[in-house]
Design a protein around this motif. Structure first.
Motif, mmCIF file in Angstrom:
data_model
loop_
_atom_site.group_PDB
_atom_site.id
_atom_site.type_symbol
_atom_site.label_atom_id
_atom_site.label_comp_id
_atom_site.label_asym_id
_atom_site.label_seq_id
_atom_site.Cartn_x
_atom_site.Cartn_y
_atom_site.Cartn_z
ATOM 1 N N VAL A 166 24.999 -23.945 1.963
ATOM 2 C CA VAL A 166 23.568 -24.240 1.919
ATOM 3 C C VAL A 166 23.011 -24.319 3.329
ATOM 4 C CG1 VAL A 166 21.869 -26.023 1.339
ATOM 5 C CG2 VAL A 166 23.629 -25.377 -0.324
ATOM 6 N N ARG B 242 18.571 -14.325 0.049
ATOM 7 C CA ARG B 242 19.489 -14.783 1.098
ATOM 8 C C ARG B 242 20.860 -15.164 0.533
ATOM 9 N NH1 ARG B 242 15.030 -17.731 3.622
ATOM 10 N NH2 ARG B 242 16.049 -19.743 3.356
ATOM 11 N N ARG B 243 21.123 -14.785 -0.686
ATOM 12 C CA ARG B 243 22.410 -15.144 -1.310
ATOM 13 C C ARG B 243 23.455 -14.058 -1.081
ATOM 14 N NH1 ARG B 243 22.197 -18.930 -6.464
ATOM 15 N NH2 ARG B 243 20.570 -20.369 -5.795
ATOM 16 N N ILE C 213 18.590 -21.976 -1.963
ATOM 17 C CA ILE C 213 18.823 -20.687 -1.310
ATOM 18 C C ILE C 213 18.109 -19.604 -2.115
ATOM 19 C CG2 ILE C 213 20.532 -19.029 -0.488
ATOM 20 C CD1 ILE C 213 22.586 -21.269 -0.471
ATOM 21 N N GLY D 171 20.626 -21.388 3.574
ATOM 22 C CA GLY D 171 19.386 -21.965 3.070
ATOM 23 C C GLY D 171 18.355 -22.237 4.132
#
Length: 287
Positions: free
Chosen positions: A281, A173-174, A169, A285
């Motif tokens: 994820v 985008r976290r 990731i 992700g």
């Protein structure tokens, strides 16, 4: 009904409030003494209650293990009454270096959701082991400590595996949006940012206002969030409303954040964390 169990004046066994702590405690205790877990699977730790029979079990326990930090809102008075009557208690959250909420209506209060960080669960294992040895008659101290060492090894493996999985990731985008503030410890451990919650509180008993939802929707747009995470024990209606309000292609993904489950690969703490890792994820992700 209270005090109906006859133990001949001797307290016995360990009573644990939540099922997550129950699984952890059983791994530590092994077969050395009985472990009674009050909270059923697929329940909300903020609101579950207990029966008169369970209240009697609390009063007759050799040790009560509870989360503390305000989590068990529905049974805290029972725990306090037993403690006042002389039953030994362990508030695990107090001993794992708790963090505090920094936003919304719970700002400044301690965050009880420490189990989202496996390293803090490792600390909890040691706390539980030593108190069981101290308070429960007849247990083998060497066996308890050996169980604790073995289980900590599993937690270290879990922590390393989770960190490795999250590498897919990208930092941009976290960003996490959850149904309420439950992932503060997780975010600190694995370098995520919690940008908001559908219910802007540390408890599921609160309710969001229209202004709360609009503010969070705006934050979602700015952060370009791709998924909203809702606890499996709670209806995801609010998260669905938020996804619609944001006007973006936002998925609503279930996590097992506050309770173990009979189904879905979350029957133990380690399984729960692995399942959540895969879901996060998958949600963050991918595009």
């Amino acid at each position: 009904m209270t005090g109906c169990a006859d133990t001949g004046g001797r307290r016995s066994g360990v009573v644990v409030t939540t099922n997550i702590l129950g699984d952890i405690t059983r791994n530590v205790v092994g077969g050395e003494t009985g472990v009674t877990v009050l909270m059923k699977t697929d329940s909300d730790p903020h609101s579950f209650g207990i029966s008169a029979r369970q209240a009697a079990q609390i009063e007759d326990a050799a040790l009560i293990v509870y989360n503390g930090l305000g989590l068990e809102e529905g049974v805290l008075r029972n725990v306090q009454a037993a403690r006042d009557a002389g039953v030994p208690t362990l508030a695990v959250g107090d001993g794992v270096d708790p963090i505090r909420y920094t936003t919304d209506d719970t700002a400044g209060q301690p965050d009880p959701h420490f189990w989202t960080d496996p390293r803090r669960v490792s600390r909890a294992v040691d706390l539980i082991a030593e108190r069981v040895i101290e308070e429960v008659d007849g247990v083998d101290a060497a066996a308890i400590r050996a169980n604790a060492v073995a289980y900590r090894g599993k937690l270290e493996e879990l922590d390393a595996w989770m960190g490795k999985r999250f590498e897919v990731i990208p930092p941009g985008r976290r960003s996490l949006v959850t149904n309420h503030h439950v992932f503060g410890y997780f975010a600190e451990r694995y370098d995520f940012e919690v940008i908001g919650a559908v219910i802007p509180s540390g408890t599921t008993l609160a309710s969001p206002s229209a202004a709360d939802l609009k503010s969070l929707a705006d934050a979602i747009r700015r952060a370009k969030v791709t998924a909203v995470f809702a606890d499996s024990a709670q209806p995801d209606r609010l998260a669905q409303v938020l996804a619609s309000e944001a006007g973006l292609d936002v998925r609503v993904i279930e996590l097992f954040s506050e309770s173990l489950s009979k189904e879905g690969g979350a029957s133990t703490y380690v399984e729960m964390m692995r399942s959540n890792t895969a879901a996060i994820v998958d949600g963050l992700g991918k595009r």
